[in-house]
Motif scaffolding. Structure first.
Motif, PDB file in Angstrom:
ATOM      1  N   ALA A   1       0.992  -1.044  -0.004  1.00 58.08           N
ATOM      2  CA  ALA A   1      -0.043   0.089   0.025  1.00 58.08           C
ATOM      3  C   ALA A   1       0.770   1.232   0.036  1.00 58.08           C
ATOM      4  O   ALA A   1       1.791   1.453   1.033  1.00 58.08           O
ATOM      5  CB  ALA A   1      -0.967   0.108   1.389  1.00 58.08           C
ATOM      6  N   ASP A   2       0.598   2.110  -1.128  1.00 58.23           N
ATOM      7  CA  ASP A   2       1.637   3.365  -1.109  1.00 58.23           C
ATOM      8  C   ASP A   2       0.706   4.524  -1.070  1.00 58.23           C
ATOM      9  O   ASP A   2      -0.315   4.747  -1.614  1.00 58.23           O
ATOM     10  CB  ASP A   2       2.069   3.443  -2.501  1.00 58.23           C
ATOM     11  N   GLN A   3       1.054   4.980   0.341  1.00 56.71           N
ATOM     12  CA  GLN A   3       0.298   6.110   0.632  1.00 56.71           C
ATOM     13  C   GLN A   3       0.349   7.464  -0.259  1.00 56.71           C
ATOM     14  O   GLN A   3      -0.375   8.201  -0.484  1.00 56.71           O
ATOM     15  CB  GLN A   3       0.568   6.662   2.091  1.00 56.71           C
ATOM     16  N   GLU A   4       1.507   7.593  -0.850  1.00 54.90           N
ATOM     17  CA  GLU A   4       1.846   8.611  -1.726  1.00 54.90           C
ATOM     18  C   GLU A   4       1.075   8.563  -2.990  1.00 54.90           C
ATOM     19  O   GLU A   4       0.657   9.719  -3.299  1.00 54.90           O
ATOM     20  CB  GLU A   4       3.478   8.655  -2.221  1.00 54.90           C
TER      21      GLU A   4
ATOM     22  N   PHE B   1      -7.055   3.372  -3.268  1.00 53.22           N
ATOM     23  CA  PHE B   1      -7.549   3.200  -1.891  1.00 53.22           C
ATOM     24  C   PHE B   1      -7.528   4.509  -1.125  1.00 53.22           C
ATOM     25  O   PHE B   1      -7.144   5.421  -1.487  1.00 53.22           O
ATOM     26  CB  PHE B   1      -6.614   2.220  -1.247  1.00 53.22           C
ATOM     27  N   GLN B   2      -8.595   4.542  -0.180  1.00 49.54           N
ATOM     28  CA  GLN B   2      -8.685   5.463   0.921  1.00 49.54           C
ATOM     29  C   GLN B   2      -8.690   4.899   2.103  1.00 49.54           C
ATOM     30  O   GLN B   2      -9.197   3.837   2.309  1.00 49.54           O
ATOM     31  CB  GLN B   2      -9.963   6.374   0.728  1.00 49.54           C
ATOM     32  N   ILE B   3      -8.194   5.459   3.182  1.00 50.99           N
ATOM     33  CA  ILE B   3      -7.933   5.072   4.484  1.00 50.99           C
ATOM     34  C   ILE B   3      -9.242   5.526   5.237  1.00 50.99           C
ATOM     35  O   ILE B   3      -9.076   6.928   5.545  1.00 50.99           O
ATOM     36  CB  ILE B   3      -6.745   5.272   5.157  1.00 50.99           C
ATOM     37  N   ALA B   4     -10.003   4.848   5.755  1.00 49.63           N
ATOM     38  CA  ALA B   4     -10.984   5.369   6.610  1.00 49.63           C
ATOM     39  C   ALA B   4     -10.560   5.425   8.194  1.00 49.63           C
ATOM     40  O   ALA B   4     -10.901   6.493   8.763  1.00 49.63           O
ATOM     41  CB  ALA B   4     -12.238   4.031   6.266  1.00 49.63           C
TER      42      ALA B   4
ATOM     43  N   TRP C   1      -9.259  11.017   9.440  1.00 50.57           N
ATOM     44  CA  TRP C   1      -9.157  12.335   9.637  1.00 50.57           C
ATOM     45  C   TRP C   1      -8.479  13.115  10.850  1.00 50.57           C
ATOM     46  O   TRP C   1      -7.972  14.364  10.956  1.00 50.57           O
ATOM     47  CB  TRP C   1     -10.385  13.181   9.364  1.00 50.57           C
ATOM     48  N   ALA C   2      -8.566  12.081  11.925  1.00 46.35           N
ATOM     49  CA  ALA C   2      -8.030  12.753  13.120  1.00 46.35           C
ATOM     50  C   ALA C   2      -6.536  11.926  13.236  1.00 46.35           C
ATOM     51  O   ALA C   2      -5.863  12.334  14.413  1.00 46.35           O
ATOM     52  CB  ALA C   2      -8.895  12.185  14.332  1.00 46.35           C
ATOM     53  N   ASN C   3      -6.064  11.419  12.320  1.00 42.50           N
ATOM     54  CA  ASN C   3      -4.942  10.543  12.324  1.00 42.50           C
ATOM     55  C   ASN C   3      -3.576  11.554  11.737  1.00 42.50           C
ATOM     56  O   ASN C   3      -3.797  11.300  10.284  1.00 42.50           O
ATOM     57  CB  ASN C   3      -5.001   9.126  11.976  1.00 42.50           C
ATOM     58  N   GLU C   4      -2.954  12.104  12.194  1.00 43.10           N
ATOM     59  CA  GLU C   4      -1.693  12.888  11.670  1.00 43.10           C
ATOM     60  C   GLU C   4      -0.619  11.972  10.502  1.00 43.10           C
ATOM     61  O   GLU C   4       0.038  12.474   9.707  1.00 43.10           O
ATOM     62  CB  GLU C   4      -1.090  13.440  12.381  1.00 43.10           C
ATOM     63  N   THR C   5      -0.693  10.619  10.782  1.00 43.23           N
ATOM     64  CA  THR C   5       0.258   9.770  10.015  1.00 43.23           C
ATOM     65  C   THR C   5      -0.339   9.434   8.620  1.00 43.23           C
ATOM     66  O   THR C   5       0.216   8.758   8.029  1.00 43.23           O
ATOM     67  CB  THR C   5       0.516   8.631  10.784  1.00 43.23           C
ATOM     68  N   VAL C   6      -1.830   9.655   8.559  1.00 43.66           N
ATOM     69  CA  VAL C   6      -2.380   9.472   7.310  1.00 43.66           C
ATOM     70  C   VAL C   6      -2.359  10.434   6.260  1.00 43.66           C
ATOM     71  O   VAL C   6      -2.505  11.475   6.714  1.00 43.66           O
ATOM     72  CB  VAL C   6      -3.840   9.049   7.414  1.00 43.66           C
ATOM     73  N   ASP C   7      -1.710  10.376   5.327  1.00 45.69           N
ATOM     74  CA  ASP C   7      -1.445  11.313   4.006  1.00 45.69           C
ATOM     75  C   ASP C   7      -2.727  12.012   3.594  1.00 45.69           C
ATOM     76  O   ASP C   7      -3.716  11.394   3.891  1.00 45.69           O
ATOM     77  CB  ASP C   7      -0.747  10.863   2.901  1.00 45.69           C
ATOM     78  N   ALA C   8      -2.885  13.286   3.608  1.00 46.15           N
ATOM     79  CA  ALA C   8      -4.228  13.862   3.392  1.00 46.15           C
ATOM     80  C   ALA C   8      -4.769  13.443   1.923  1.00 46.15           C
ATOM     81  O   ALA C   8      -6.113  13.376   1.996  1.00 46.15           O
ATOM     82  CB  ALA C   8      -3.612  15.670   2.914  1.00 46.15           C
ATOM     83  N   GLY C   9      -4.218  12.946   1.119  1.00 46.00           N
ATOM     84  CA  GLY C   9      -4.857  12.488  -0.106  1.00 46.00           C
ATOM     85  C   GLY C   9      -5.435  11.172   0.136  1.00 46.00           C
ATOM     86  O   GLY C   9      -6.344  10.777  -0.765  1.00 46.00           O
TER      87      GLY C   9
ATOM     88  N   LYS D   1      -7.243  10.504   2.558  1.00 39.97           N
ATOM     89  CA  LYS D   1      -8.459  10.717   3.718  1.00 39.97           C
ATOM     90  C   LYS D   1      -9.183  11.854   3.073  1.00 39.97           C
ATOM     91  O   LYS D   1     -10.246  12.096   3.629  1.00 39.97           O
ATOM     92  CB  LYS D   1      -8.239  10.955   5.078  1.00 39.97           C
ATOM     93  N   ARG D   2      -9.016  12.062   1.766  1.00 46.64           N
ATOM     94  CA  ARG D   2      -9.914  13.413   1.246  1.00 46.64           C
ATOM     95  C   ARG D   2     -11.360  12.953   1.132  1.00 46.64           C
ATOM     96  O   ARG D   2     -12.257  13.886   1.210  1.00 46.64           O
ATOM     97  CB  ARG D   2      -9.156  13.736  -0.134  1.00 46.64           C
TER      98      ARG D   2
END
Length: 86
Positions: A21-24, A42-45, A59-67, A69-70
């Motif tokens: 899984a590549d967050q970038e 994918f999106q991270i819920a 949205w409350a997790n700073e380790t998840v890239d903004a993209g 969780k959009r």
């Protein structure tokens, strides 16, 4: 869990050498012998901690890239309107 097992069995996702899984890029990649075979967006819920038995929305997790969780804004708005805490 049964649904997840059935999905894994029917798609053969368990047969791939690597699952990344590549967050970038927001891509989930299943590959064999270094060659991508299945690529999906994918999106991270959110995430669940087995240590503290707690759920954290993306949205409350700073380790998840903004993209990644959009698209969670609709869920966040629903949670706000219903005052749900789960």
């Amino acid at each position: 869990m049964r649904t997840q097992r059935n999905l894994t069995k029917s798609t053969n996702f368990g047969d791939y050498d690597r699952k990344d899984a590549d967050q970038e890029t927001g891509k989930l990649i299943f590959s064999n012998k270094g060659k991508p075979r299945v690529v999906a967006s994918f999106q991270i819920a959110g995430s669940y901690s087995t240590y503290s038995n707690t759920w954290k929305w993306s949205w409350a997790n700073e380790t998840v890239d903004a993209g990644n969780k959009r698209n969670m804004n609709k869920i966040k708005e629903f949670e706000r309107k219903t005052n749900s805490k789960n």
